[in-house]
Design an enzyme around this catalytic site. Structure first.
Site, PDB file in Angstrom:
ATOM      1  N   CYS A 164       0.885  -1.186  -0.096  1.00  0.00           N
ATOM      2  CA  CYS A 164       0.144   0.004  -0.005  1.00  0.00           C
ATOM      3  C   CYS A 164       0.886   1.180  -0.122  1.00  0.00           C
ATOM      4  O   CYS A 164       1.710   1.456   0.930  1.00  0.00           O
ATOM      5  CB  CYS A 164      -1.012   0.113   1.277  1.00  0.00           C
ATOM      6  SG  CYS A 164      -1.966   1.397   1.116  1.00  0.00           S
ATOM      7  N   CYS A 217      -3.639   6.970  -4.811  1.00  0.00           N
ATOM      8  CA  CYS A 217      -2.970   5.503  -4.630  1.00  0.00           C
ATOM      9  C   CYS A 217      -1.601   5.253  -5.076  1.00  0.00           C
ATOM     10  O   CYS A 217      -1.317   5.324  -6.306  1.00  0.00           O
ATOM     11  CB  CYS A 217      -3.980   4.791  -5.337  1.00  0.00           C
ATOM     12  SG  CYS A 217      -3.705   2.900  -5.313  1.00  0.00           S
TER      13      CYS A 217
HETATM   14  O1  PYC Z   1      -1.769   3.882  -1.806  1.00  0.00           O
HETATM   15  O2  PYC Z   1      -1.386   1.905  -2.831  1.00  0.00           O
HETATM   16  C1  PYC Z   1      -2.114   2.674  -2.257  1.00  0.00           C
HETATM   17  C2  PYC Z   1      -3.566   2.147  -1.807  1.00  0.00           C
HETATM   18  C3  PYC Z   1      -3.959   0.923  -2.047  1.00  0.00           C
HETATM   19  C4  PYC Z   1      -5.039   0.986  -1.496  1.00  0.00           C
HETATM   20  C5  PYC Z   1      -5.557   2.179  -0.818  1.00  0.00           C
HETATM   21  N1  PYC Z   1      -4.299   2.816  -1.208  1.00  0.00           N
END
Ligand code: PYC
Length: 320
Positions: free
Chosen positions: A93, A243
């Protein structure tokens, strides 16, 4: 309160570009020694009550990502970390790793400099400057499938790429959606139906791994950025940040398509308008992403689990 003392779990909460991370610092189960993948399996198979109690209502919510800190067998790593959410366990993550870095600094376990974390899918380096800003060097990313078309019931054909950035993503540019915060319910619905269509079409990541993150791309609202995204996470919540693993998957596609050069900066805007700055370099033939973002501590305390509390193990918010 019942007569027996409550179980206590020390946590530090933070958010990275708007997306929360809850780090479990102490009070978690003893997962023994051995490879982190094995410790993750033990956590999942024998101690899933920890994940549920920390993430689910009434202590948490569907949007939280949890991170269990542990020792690392590799003395060059500051810690090991197992990420989890309302649906289960994450391989990696990105926003969470940035949150863990700032949490380790908050706890006085690291100072400014270069550090490493052990994750179930490999080591992740990070540069910590002493404030909120962290750059992580993620595990290598790659594109597995280019221009895959799926027929999404009551929506139509959607074409996207399948790529790995520490989790499996389906990256879609050819949708008819406006990536606005006011549209998140519709975006969630569309992305969820794309995910179902991938499952029904038997389209997976490597070795049959489910594609459990769907990423929609569109033009940025801020012209200083390169792109805006909406990312649906495995349990139906959307990522408030751009993300980290999803931005890594995007870098793999951009490099493959010749739309970004190694070392060139890509500014990925989230549905909230927050930004990760990303670059990639080629090392030993593999694409190594670097993601920079800011995380802020929002709380530090103890969760209490009264043995007499009927909801001590959590209540799932998700009806999907
Ligand atoms: O930042 O990789 C990320 C992530 C995955 C799910 C929520 N954030």
């Amino acid at each position: 309160m019942s007569a027996a003392p409550p179980r206590e779990i020390e946590i530090v909460d933070s958010h990275t570009a708007g997306e929360p991370t809850r780090v479990v610092v102490s009070g978690g189960p003893d997962l023994g020694e051995g490879a982190l993948q094995h410790r993750l399996a033990r956590l999942r198979d024998e101690h899933d009550d920890l994940r549920r109690g920390v993430i689910e209502e009434p202590r948490g919510s569907d949007i939280l990502v949890g991170a269990l800190l542990g020792p690392s067998a590799d003395s060059t790593c500051a810690a090991s970390v197992i990420f989890f959410n309302n649906a289960g366990y994450l391989n990696m993550c990105g926003h969470g790793a940035i949150g863990v870095a700032v949490t380790l600094a908050h706890l006085g376990r690291i100072g400014p400099g270069r550090h490493r974390l052990e994750t179930p899918v490999g080591q992740v380096g990070f540069d910590y400057g002493g404030g909120s800003r962290v750059t992580i060097e993620n595990v290598p990313c790659h594109r597995l499938l280019h221009s895959v078309t799926v027929d999404v019931p009551d929506y139509g054909f959607v074409t996207g790429d399948v790529a790995w950035g520490g989790n499996w993503f389906f990256l879609v540019g050819d949708h008819r959606e406006q990536l606005l915060r006011s549209h998140v319910h519709r975006l969630t619905d569309v992305a969820w139906r794309i995910r179902r269509a991938l499952e029904q079409g038997g389209i997976t990541g490597a070795e049959g791994a489910p594609i459990d993150h769907i990423e929609l791309f569109g033009p940025p609202q801020d012209p200083a950025n390169d792109s805006r995204n909406f990312v649906l996470c495995p349990g139906g919540a959307y990522d408030r940040s751009p993300c980290g693993t999803g931005t890594s998957a995007k870098l793999a596609c951009l490099l493959d398509d010749g739309e970004l050069r190694p070392g060139q900066t890509w500014r990925q805007e989230s549905i909230l308008g927050t930004v990760f700055e990303a670059t990639a370099e080629i090392r030993d033939g593999r694409i190594v992403p670097r993601i920079t973002g800011d995380a802020y501590i929002t709380g530090h305390g103890r969760l209490l689990f009264d043995p007499g509390d009927p909801f001590r193990q959590g209540v799932s918010e998700t009806a999907r």
